[in-house]
Scaffold this motif. Structure first.
Motif, PDB file in Angstrom:
ATOM      1  N   SER A 223       0.822  -1.216   0.000  1.00 27.94           N
ATOM      2  CA  SER A 223       0.000   0.000   0.000  1.00 27.94           C
ATOM      3  C   SER A 223       0.850   1.258   0.000  1.00 27.94           C
ATOM      4  CB  SER A 223      -0.879   0.065   1.251  1.00 27.94           C
ATOM      5  OG  SER A 223      -1.615  -1.114   1.405  1.00 27.94           O
ATOM      6  N   LEU A 224       0.303   2.310  -0.591  1.00 29.23           N
ATOM      7  CA  LEU A 224       0.943   3.626  -0.493  1.00 29.23           C
ATOM      8  C   LEU A 224       1.048   3.979   0.988  1.00 29.23           C
ATOM      9  CD1 LEU A 224       1.926   6.230  -1.904  1.00 29.23           C
ATOM     10  CD2 LEU A 224      -0.405   7.058  -1.771  1.00 29.23           C
ATOM     11  N   CYS A 225       2.272   4.268   1.442  1.00 28.64           N
ATOM     12  CA  CYS A 225       2.476   4.459   2.872  1.00 28.64           C
ATOM     13  C   CYS A 225       3.794   5.187   3.080  1.00 28.64           C
ATOM     14  CB  CYS A 225       2.533   3.087   3.549  1.00 28.64           C
ATOM     15  SG  CYS A 225       2.946   3.166   5.285  1.00 28.64           S
ATOM     16  N   GLU A 226       3.799   6.180   3.959  1.00 27.59           N
ATOM     17  CA  GLU A 226       5.061   6.880   4.245  1.00 27.59           C
ATOM     18  C   GLU A 226       5.633   6.320   5.547  1.00 27.59           C
ATOM     19  OE1 GLU A 226       4.581  11.328   2.815  1.00 27.59           O
ATOM     20  OE2 GLU A 226       2.732  10.539   3.654  1.00 27.59           O
ATOM     21  N   ALA A 255      -8.342  -4.623  -0.715  1.00 29.19           N
ATOM     22  CA  ALA A 255      -6.962  -4.893  -1.153  1.00 29.19           C
ATOM     23  C   ALA A 255      -6.951  -5.517  -2.547  1.00 29.19           C
ATOM     24  CB  ALA A 255      -6.281  -5.829  -0.164  1.00 29.19           C
ATOM     25  N   ILE A 256      -6.003  -5.058  -3.370  1.00 30.33           N
ATOM     26  CA  ILE A 256      -5.874  -5.595  -4.735  1.00 30.33           C
ATOM     27  C   ILE A 256      -4.422  -6.027  -4.982  1.00 30.33           C
ATOM     28  CG2 ILE A 256      -7.762  -4.200  -5.642  1.00 30.33           C
ATOM     29  CD1 ILE A 256      -5.715  -2.278  -6.837  1.00 30.33           C
ATOM     30  N   ARG A 257      -4.240  -6.789  -6.050  1.00 33.12           N
ATOM     31  CA  ARG A 257      -2.878  -7.189  -6.420  1.00 33.12           C
ATOM     32  C   ARG A 257      -2.415  -6.475  -7.678  1.00 33.12           C
ATOM     33  NH1 ARG A 257      -4.269 -11.874  -3.544  1.00 33.12           N
ATOM     34  NH2 ARG A 257      -2.580 -12.385  -2.098  1.00 33.12           N
ATOM     35  N   GLU A 258      -3.387  -6.233  -8.570  1.00 37.44           N
ATOM     36  CA  GLU A 258      -3.056  -5.549  -9.825  1.00 37.44           C
ATOM     37  C   GLU A 258      -3.661  -4.171  -9.781  1.00 37.44           C
ATOM     38  OE1 GLU A 258      -3.088  -7.253 -14.191  1.00 37.44           O
ATOM     39  OE2 GLU A 258      -4.341  -8.429 -12.856  1.00 37.44           O
ATOM     40  N   PHE A 259      -2.841  -3.128  -9.933  1.00 36.91           N
ATOM     41  CA  PHE A 259      -3.341  -1.760  -9.804  1.00 36.91           C
ATOM     42  C   PHE A 259      -4.010  -1.356 -11.123  1.00 36.91           C
ATOM     43  CE2 PHE A 259      -3.044   2.875  -9.473  1.00 36.91           C
ATOM     44  CZ  PHE A 259      -3.431   3.069  -8.157  1.00 36.91           C
ATOM     45  N   HIS A 272      -4.321  -8.591   8.648  1.00 40.21           N
ATOM     46  CA  HIS A 272      -3.707  -9.362   7.565  1.00 40.21           C
ATOM     47  C   HIS A 272      -3.743  -8.598   6.258  1.00 40.21           C
ATOM     48  CE1 HIS A 272      -4.319 -12.671  10.302  1.00 40.21           C
ATOM     49  NE2 HIS A 272      -5.589 -12.310  10.390  1.00 40.21           N
ATOM     50  N   ILE A 273      -2.619  -8.578   5.583  1.00 41.59           N
ATOM     51  CA  ILE A 273      -2.581  -8.175   4.178  1.00 41.59           C
ATOM     52  C   ILE A 273      -1.377  -8.914   3.590  1.00 41.59           C
ATOM     53  CG2 ILE A 273      -1.183  -6.082   4.595  1.00 41.59           C
ATOM     54  CD1 ILE A 273      -2.784  -4.713   2.312  1.00 41.59           C
ATOM     55  N   ALA A 274      -1.538  -9.495   2.410  1.00 44.30           N
ATOM     56  CA  ALA A 274      -0.414 -10.236   1.824  1.00 44.30           C
ATOM     57  C   ALA A 274       0.654  -9.250   1.374  1.00 44.30           C
ATOM     58  CB  ALA A 274      -0.907 -11.069   0.646  1.00 44.30           C
ATOM     59  N   ASP A 275       1.887  -9.746   1.282  1.00 46.01           N
ATOM     60  CA  ASP A 275       3.003  -8.871   0.913  1.00 46.01           C
ATOM     61  C   ASP A 275       2.815  -8.251  -0.470  1.00 46.01           C
ATOM     62  OD1 ASP A 275       4.192  -9.276   3.263  1.00 46.01           O
ATOM     63  OD2 ASP A 275       5.614 -10.804   2.558  1.00 46.01           O
ATOM     64  N   ASP A 276       2.060  -8.968  -1.347  1.00 43.85           N
ATOM     65  CA  ASP A 276       1.883  -8.428  -2.700  1.00 43.85           C
ATOM     66  C   ASP A 276       0.537  -7.719  -2.881  1.00 43.85           C
ATOM     67  OD1 ASP A 276       0.310 -10.664  -2.521  1.00 43.85           O
ATOM     68  OD2 ASP A 276       0.841 -11.469  -4.497  1.00 43.85           O
ATOM     69  N   GLN A 277      -0.166  -7.461  -1.777  1.00 44.43           N
ATOM     70  CA  GLN A 277      -1.448  -6.741  -1.890  1.00 44.43           C
ATOM     71  C   GLN A 277      -1.288  -5.277  -1.509  1.00 44.43           C
ATOM     72  OE1 GLN A 277      -4.008  -9.129   0.702  1.00 44.43           O
ATOM     73  NE2 GLN A 277      -5.347  -9.515  -1.060  1.00 44.43           N
ATOM     74  N   GLU A 278      -2.157  -4.446  -2.084  1.00 44.87           N
ATOM     75  CA  GLU A 278      -2.181  -3.051  -1.616  1.00 44.87           C
ATOM     76  C   GLU A 278      -3.614  -2.600  -1.384  1.00 44.87           C
ATOM     77  OE1 GLU A 278      -1.339   0.260  -4.379  1.00 44.87           O
ATOM     78  OE2 GLU A 278      -0.902  -1.320  -5.843  1.00 44.87           O
ATOM     79  N   SER A 279      -3.751  -1.715  -0.390  1.00 41.84           N
ATOM     80  CA  SER A 279      -5.073  -1.246  -0.004  1.00 41.84           C
ATOM     81  C   SER A 279      -5.408   0.021  -0.810  1.00 41.84           C
ATOM     82  CB  SER A 279      -5.046  -0.963   1.498  1.00 41.84           C
ATOM     83  OG  SER A 279      -5.979   0.008   1.811  1.00 41.84           O
ATOM     84  N   VAL A 280      -6.584   0.017  -1.450  1.00 39.77           N
ATOM     85  CA  VAL A 280      -6.928   1.140  -2.326  1.00 39.77           C
ATOM     86  C   VAL A 280      -8.222   1.842  -1.936  1.00 39.77           C
ATOM     87  CG1 VAL A 280      -5.658   0.499  -4.409  1.00 39.77           C
ATOM     88  CG2 VAL A 280      -7.902  -0.532  -3.967  1.00 39.77           C
ATOM     89  N   PHE A 314     -13.100   1.372  -6.964  1.00 40.66           N
ATOM     90  CA  PHE A 314     -12.409   1.793  -5.741  1.00 40.66           C
ATOM     91  C   PHE A 314     -12.740   3.238  -5.367  1.00 40.66           C
ATOM     92  CE2 PHE A 314      -9.924  -1.480  -8.027  1.00 40.66           C
ATOM     93  CZ  PHE A 314     -10.421  -2.542  -7.269  1.00 40.66           C
ATOM     94  N   ASP A 315     -13.767   3.777  -6.057  1.00 47.76           N
ATOM     95  CA  ASP A 315     -14.359   5.058  -5.662  1.00 47.76           C
ATOM     96  C   ASP A 315     -15.510   4.819  -4.685  1.00 47.76           C
ATOM     97  OD1 ASP A 315     -15.984   3.780  -7.499  1.00 47.76           O
ATOM     98  OD2 ASP A 315     -16.459   5.587  -8.663  1.00 47.76           O
ATOM     99  N   ASN A 316     -15.785   3.540  -4.376  1.00 48.65           N
ATOM    100  CA  ASN A 316     -16.970   3.224  -3.576  1.00 48.65           C
ATOM    101  C   ASN A 316     -16.971   3.893  -2.195  1.00 48.65           C
ATOM    102  OD1 ASN A 316     -19.423   1.684  -2.996  1.00 48.65           O
ATOM    103  ND2 ASN A 316     -18.124   0.567  -1.548  1.00 48.65           N
ATOM    104  N   GLY A 317     -15.850   3.832  -1.482  1.00 53.51           N
ATOM    105  CA  GLY A 317     -15.794   4.419  -0.136  1.00 53.51           C
ATOM    106  C   GLY A 317     -16.057   5.911  -0.192  1.00 53.51           C
ATOM    107  N   THR A 318     -15.367   6.588  -1.100  1.00 51.07           N
ATOM    108  CA  THR A 318     -15.552   8.038  -1.259  1.00 51.07           C
ATOM    109  C   THR A 318     -17.014   8.333  -1.614  1.00 51.07           C
ATOM    110  OG1 THR A 318     -13.284   8.203  -2.076  1.00 51.07           O
ATOM    111  CG2 THR A 318     -14.739  10.071  -2.534  1.00 51.07           C
ATOM    112  N   ASN A 319     -17.565   7.557  -2.550  1.00 51.86           N
ATOM    113  CA  ASN A 319     -18.938   7.806  -3.004  1.00 51.86           C
ATOM    114  C   ASN A 319     -19.951   7.624  -1.876  1.00 51.86           C
ATOM    115  OD1 ASN A 319     -17.803   8.149  -5.458  1.00 51.86           O
ATOM    116  ND2 ASN A 319     -18.610   6.282  -6.397  1.00 51.86           N
ATOM    117  N   LYS A 320     -19.818   6.526  -1.128  1.00 48.40           N
ATOM    118  CA  LYS A 320     -20.801   6.230  -0.080  1.00 48.40           C
ATOM    119  C   LYS A 320     -20.762   7.301   1.010  1.00 48.40           C
ATOM    120  CE  LYS A 320     -22.879   2.526  -1.438  1.00 48.40           C
ATOM    121  NZ  LYS A 320     -22.109   1.354  -1.820  1.00 48.40           N
TER     122      LYS A 320
END
Ligand code: AMP
Length: 389
Positions: A223-226, A255-259, A272-280, A314-320
């Motif tokens: 995931s994008l993370c600082e 979480a997705i694997r392919e952006f 839990h999040i797999a090493d190859d997953q990212e949260s969007v 992945f606009d669902n959270g923002t939309n809701k």
């Protein structure tokens, strides 16, 4: 907030110097969006009814104090005429009651806040009306110095913007909820540090929520993370605690694997999040919790999307969340103000652009306001050291 408005002056037959923001978005040499132009119509109508001559000042792009045809405003009068329904002329060629002057930033004195240039401008009118909130974070000749040389008032757009922001942050009805999302906390440290001292709840989504979760020991995968922002996160949390502000983080995520758009996704918890997953995006449980909390809110201030809203679904959270704020606003249950950066397009994508109490199109100025900074153009309007008209 103490500033004069159009109502405070007898404007009949006066020449008004009107500072606006016509730094409109362009695509293929055409205006891509007329919102900034359309929002000025009430002020133009008001001044026209008072038989005013209007001399319009604006910047456009960054010509850096030099005449540069690429940044000329000469293409705009026909569009202004069309959108406002009144004839607008251009610079020295104008035969009309309303004249748009050439880009103020062609003169080096503009960005230097130069007195001599401001005096040149002041000589063109009887009164200065500033309707460019979005340029108010810059101390330039046509946004700041000019206000000291002529009687000055906020235009109707500036007045609406200042009232909305004051109602949301300076004297709001409580509880106040700030919703902050977007990519990174490093670009919004000042925003977060100011908001935790002013609001009751701070809801965090987007990439910046990952940074908080990581600092608290949760895995973030790709995931994008600082990751180097742990100290800043701790300091924001401490400030929030001291001020009685509750920070609300996601409890689940998408979480997705392919952006890519419509990528396969999983709803996952925090542990839990797999090493190859990212949260969007934020997950369904998080959305429900935010919705429930909003039911009790009286004021909502929003900046930044909850997820990668440019990629469906992945606009669902923002939309809701946006649709919930819009519904409560329409029902008269809360005041909602949003703005800054990508927020306007995220709310447009959610279909709620007309359903918030106020959506600010001022990017930088809106952010500086919610950082708690004084905006030079607004401060100058509040100083009535020029004689009243
Ligand atoms: P900002 O300009 O800081 O408000 O950031 C807006 C950008 O944040 C948008 O382009 C979003 O796609 C991006 N964004 C929001 N949530 C996430 C996320 N979870 N991961 C990556 N980018 C995100």
């Amino acid at each position: 907030m103490n500033f004069k408005t159009l109502n405070d002056f007898d404007l009949n037959n006066k020449t008004v110097l009107l500072r606006v923001d016509l730094n409109v978005p362009m695509q293929d040499r055409k205006v891509a969006d007329t919102t900034r132009i359309d929002r000025l119509k009430p002020t133009i109508d008001y001044l026209t009814k008072q038989n005013c001559k209007i001399v319009i000042l604006s910047h456009f792009g960054r010509p850096k104090g030099k005449v540069n045809p690429d940044y000329s405003l000469s293409f705009l009068p026909p569009l202004l005429t069309k959108q406002w329904g009144v004839e607008v002329g251009f610079d020295s060629d104008s035969q009309s009651n309303i004249t748009l002057l050439e880009n103020v930033r062609f003169n080096p004195g503009e960005e230097e806040n130069d007195l001599a240039y401001a005096k040149e401008l002041a000589a063109l009118g009887d009164i200065f009306v500033n309707d460019a909130f979005s340029a108010a974070h810059r101390a330039h000749a046509s946004t700041e110095k000019l206000a000291h040389l002529l009687p000055c008032a906020a235009g109707l757009l500036m007045e609406a913007e200042l009232k909305a922001l004051t109602n949301a942050l300076e004297s709001p009805k409580k509880p106040v909820v700030a919703i902050v999302g977007g990519a990174k906390i490093s670009t919004k440290l000042n925003v977060l540090n100011n908001l935790v001292q002013k609001v009751d709840y701070l809801v965090l989504g987007g990439g910046m929520a990952n940074t908080f979760l990581f600092a608290m020991g949760y895995p973030v995968g790709q995931s994008l993370c600082e990751k180097d922002m742990a100290e800043e996160v701790k300091s924001i949390q401490q400030k929030a605690k001291a001020a009685g502000c509750e920070i609300i983080l996601p409890s689940d995520r998408i979480a997705i694997r392919e952006f890519k758009e419509n990528a396969d996704y999983e709803v996952i918890g925090l542990d839990h999040i797999a090493d190859d997953q990212e949260s969007v995006d934020i997950g369904p449980e998080t959305i429900k919790n935010i919705e429930a909390m909003l039911d009790n809110a009286k004021t909502v201030l929003w900046n930044g999307p909850m997820g990668v809203f440019e990629m469906k679904p992945f606009d669902n959270g923002t939309n809701k969340v946006a649709q919930k704020v819009a519904a409560l606003t329409k029902a008269g249950k809360l005041l909602s103000v949003a703005g800054g950066g990508d927020t306007v397009s995220a709310l447009d994508n959610a279909g709620v652009i007309n359903d918030f109490s106020y959506i600010s199109t001022a990017g930088g100025a809106f952010l500086e306001w919610i950082e708690g900074k004084e905006l030079p153009g607004v401060v100058a309007l509040q100083k009535q050291d020029a004689k009243a008209a």
